[in-house]
Design a protein around this motif. Sequence first.
Motif, PDB file in Angstrom:
ATOM      1  N   ALA A 171       0.832  -1.209   0.000  1.00 14.98           N
ATOM      2  CA  ALA A 171       0.000   0.000   0.000  1.00 14.98           C
ATOM      3  C   ALA A 171       0.862   1.253   0.000  1.00 14.98           C
ATOM      4  CB  ALA A 171      -0.925  -0.008   1.209  1.00 14.98           C
ATOM      5  N   GLN A 172       1.961   1.231   0.733  1.00 18.38           N
ATOM      6  CA  GLN A 172       2.862   2.387   0.753  1.00 18.38           C
ATOM      7  C   GLN A 172       3.496   2.613  -0.609  1.00 18.38           C
ATOM      8  OE1 GLN A 172       5.650   1.697   3.946  1.00 18.38           O
ATOM      9  NE2 GLN A 172       4.345   2.727   5.456  1.00 18.38           N
ATOM     10  N   LEU A 173       3.909   1.522  -1.268  1.00 17.12           N
ATOM     11  CA  LEU A 173       4.510   1.667  -2.599  1.00 17.12           C
ATOM     12  C   LEU A 173       3.497   2.213  -3.602  1.00 17.12           C
ATOM     13  CD1 LEU A 173       6.619  -1.629  -2.814  1.00 17.12           C
ATOM     14  CD2 LEU A 173       7.467   0.709  -2.556  1.00 17.12           C
ATOM     15  N   LEU A 177       3.805   5.662  -5.675  1.00 21.53           N
ATOM     16  CA  LEU A 177       3.688   5.702  -7.131  1.00 21.53           C
ATOM     17  C   LEU A 177       2.636   6.719  -7.559  1.00 21.53           C
ATOM     18  CD1 LEU A 177       4.441   4.560  -9.889  1.00 21.53           C
ATOM     19  CD2 LEU A 177       2.728   2.766  -9.537  1.00 21.53           C
ATOM     20  N   THR A 178       1.524   6.760  -6.836  1.00 17.53           N
ATOM     21  CA  THR A 178       0.473   7.722  -7.150  1.00 17.53           C
ATOM     22  C   THR A 178       0.980   9.142  -6.976  1.00 17.53           C
ATOM     23  OG1 THR A 178      -1.231   6.153  -6.452  1.00 17.53           O
ATOM     24  CG2 THR A 178      -1.865   8.467  -6.553  1.00 17.53           C
ATOM     25  N   ALA A 180       4.062  10.121  -7.184  1.00 16.51           N
ATOM     26  CA  ALA A 180       5.030  10.396  -8.249  1.00 16.51           C
ATOM     27  C   ALA A 180       4.315  10.743  -9.555  1.00 16.51           C
ATOM     28  CB  ALA A 180       5.951   9.191  -8.441  1.00 16.51           C
ATOM     29  N   ASN A 181       3.228  10.015  -9.862  1.00 18.32           N
ATOM     30  CA  ASN A 181       2.456  10.328 -11.073  1.00 18.32           C
ATOM     31  C   ASN A 181       1.835  11.708 -10.998  1.00 18.32           C
ATOM     32  OD1 ASN A 181       3.042   7.844 -12.232  1.00 18.32           O
ATOM     33  ND2 ASN A 181       1.223   6.847 -11.374  1.00 18.32           N
ATOM     34  N   LEU A 182       1.361  12.090  -9.829  1.00 13.56           N
ATOM     35  CA  LEU A 182       0.783  13.430  -9.664  1.00 13.56           C
ATOM     36  C   LEU A 182       1.836  14.508  -9.831  1.00 13.56           C
ATOM     37  CD1 LEU A 182      -1.651  12.857  -6.646  1.00 13.56           C
ATOM     38  CD2 LEU A 182      -2.255  13.288  -9.043  1.00 13.56           C
ATOM     39  N   ARG A 183       3.029  14.251  -9.297  1.00 15.92           N
ATOM     40  CA  ARG A 183       4.099  15.229  -9.471  1.00 15.92           C
ATOM     41  C   ARG A 183       4.461  15.391 -10.939  1.00 15.92           C
ATOM     42  NH1 ARG A 183       6.218  12.925  -4.638  1.00 15.92           N
ATOM     43  NH2 ARG A 183       7.551  11.552  -5.872  1.00 15.92           N
ATOM     44  N   ALA A 184       4.501  14.250 -11.662  1.00 12.25           N
ATOM     45  CA  ALA A 184       4.808  14.326 -13.092  1.00 12.25           C
ATOM     46  C   ALA A 184       3.719  15.083 -13.841  1.00 12.25           C
ATOM     47  CB  ALA A 184       4.966  12.909 -13.656  1.00 12.25           C
ATOM     48  N   LEU A 185       2.465  14.867 -13.452  1.00 13.85           N
ATOM     49  CA  LEU A 185       1.364  15.575 -14.100  1.00 13.85           C
ATOM     50  C   LEU A 185       1.420  17.070 -13.815  1.00 13.85           C
ATOM     51  CD1 LEU A 185      -1.231  15.368 -15.751  1.00 13.85           C
ATOM     52  CD2 LEU A 185      -2.473  14.941 -13.603  1.00 13.85           C
ATOM     53  N   LYS A 186       1.766  17.424 -12.594  1.00 12.36           N
ATOM     54  CA  LYS A 186       1.886  18.843 -12.252  1.00 12.36           C
ATOM     55  C   LYS A 186       3.000  19.509 -13.051  1.00 12.36           C
ATOM     56  CE  LYS A 186       0.067  18.562  -7.547  1.00 12.36           C
ATOM     57  NZ  LYS A 186       0.386  18.704  -6.095  1.00 12.36           N
ATOM     58  N   MET A 187       4.082  18.764 -13.256  1.00 17.89           N
ATOM     59  CA  MET A 187       5.174  19.332 -14.055  1.00 17.89           C
ATOM     60  C   MET A 187       4.721  19.591 -15.488  1.00 17.89           C
ATOM     61  SD  MET A 187       8.418  17.076 -12.690  1.00 17.89           S
ATOM     62  CE  MET A 187       9.509  17.857 -13.884  1.00 17.89           C
ATOM     63  N   GLN A 188       3.854  18.727 -16.011  1.00 18.00           N
ATOM     64  CA  GLN A 188       3.362  18.927 -17.368  1.00 18.00           C
ATOM     65  C   GLN A 188       2.369  20.077 -17.450  1.00 18.00           C
ATOM     66  OE1 GLN A 188       1.746  15.221 -18.701  1.00 18.00           O
ATOM     67  NE2 GLN A 188       3.730  14.178 -18.803  1.00 18.00           N
ATOM     68  N   LEU A 189       1.713  20.357 -16.339  1.00 19.83           N
ATOM     69  CA  LEU A 189       0.683  21.386 -16.330  1.00 19.83           C
ATOM     70  C   LEU A 189       1.183  22.721 -15.791  1.00 19.83           C
ATOM     71  CD1 LEU A 189      -2.393  19.330 -15.046  1.00 19.83           C
ATOM     72  CD2 LEU A 189      -1.816  19.955 -17.396  1.00 19.83           C
ATOM     73  N   ASN A 190       2.501  22.932 -15.800  1.00 18.40           N
ATOM     74  CA  ASN A 190       3.005  24.226 -15.322  1.00 18.40           C
ATOM     75  C   ASN A 190       2.666  25.326 -16.336  1.00 18.40           C
ATOM     76  OD1 ASN A 190       5.386  24.791 -17.224  1.00 18.40           O
ATOM     77  ND2 ASN A 190       5.819  22.691 -16.537  1.00 18.40           N
ATOM     78  N   PRO A 191       2.588  26.583 -15.888  1.00 15.28           N
ATOM     79  CA  PRO A 191       2.140  27.687 -16.767  1.00 15.28           C
ATOM     80  C   PRO A 191       2.945  27.821 -18.056  1.00 15.28           C
ATOM     81  CG  PRO A 191       2.194  28.387 -14.477  1.00 15.28           C
ATOM     82  CD  PRO A 191       2.819  27.022 -14.526  1.00 15.28           C
ATOM     83  N   HIS A 192       4.244  27.615 -17.990  1.00 14.88           N
ATOM     84  CA  HIS A 192       5.061  27.766 -19.193  1.00 14.88           C
ATOM     85  C   HIS A 192       4.664  26.736 -20.238  1.00 14.88           C
ATOM     86  CE1 HIS A 192       8.547  28.806 -21.625  1.00 14.88           C
ATOM     87  NE2 HIS A 192       8.891  27.506 -21.658  1.00 14.88           N
ATOM     88  N   PHE A 193       4.431  25.498 -19.787  1.00 19.84           N
ATOM     89  CA  PHE A 193       4.028  24.445 -20.711  1.00 19.84           C
ATOM     90  C   PHE A 193       2.668  24.767 -21.332  1.00 19.84           C
ATOM     91  CE2 PHE A 193       1.675  20.482 -21.426  1.00 19.84           C
ATOM     92  CZ  PHE A 193       2.516  19.839 -22.324  1.00 19.84           C
TER      93      PHE A 193
END
Length: 218
Positions: A171-173, A177-178, A180-193
């Motif tokens: 459950a911790q892993l 993972l969830t 980490a996926n959210l962080r990756a999604l936030k990086m894609q949704l930054n204002p510059h992008f």
Amino acid sequence: MIDSPTAVAPSRFFPELGWSRVQRLGLLLATWSLPALAALAYYYLNEVVAGRPLAWRYAIVSTLPWWYTWALLTPPLLWLGRRFPIGRQSPARLVLLVYVPAMVILLAVHAAASLLVFRMTGIHDTMNAGLYEVHFTSRMHVNAIAFWTVVGAQHAYRYYHELQEKARQTAQLELMLTKANLRALKMQLNPHFLFNTLNSVSSLVRQNNNSAAVNMLG
């Protein structure tokens, strides 16, 4: 050689869970009181059905101390289980080299304690090898069952604890993972992008290249 006990987790059976020594002692006595009282009740009913007068002293001495002796033998038996847990590697060898000799020793100690109780309460007027053999063999099968019941319960709890620990780690892993996926999604949704994407879409629309604009959005 016997497998190293340090290679098997967890290192303890029956975690204390914050219980005090008095609480653990109470649990131990309550557990062994069940077969003790059941044996006393069986003896009582057997005498009543047979129409014989009940000898209370013999009834109590031959039942309650028998099982409460196992309450005294349980802590060293649990220590043995912690020291030499039966795992998947060479379980038969461990049983034959450790648990069977330990069972014989504990049954011998139990017989000696039983003989001593009978002598101290006046049921026996002497102590000798013949009486010791009677105490050792008369309920040897019951004592063997008691021994393996303790061993089995300890190992069953250990395996249950291991499964719970593996489920918690899984459950911790999954949670990591969830995140980490959210962080990756936030990086894609930054204002510059977003600005670059919208600028490219608007440029394609101005060029009447609507299909390319839709593909970029979706």
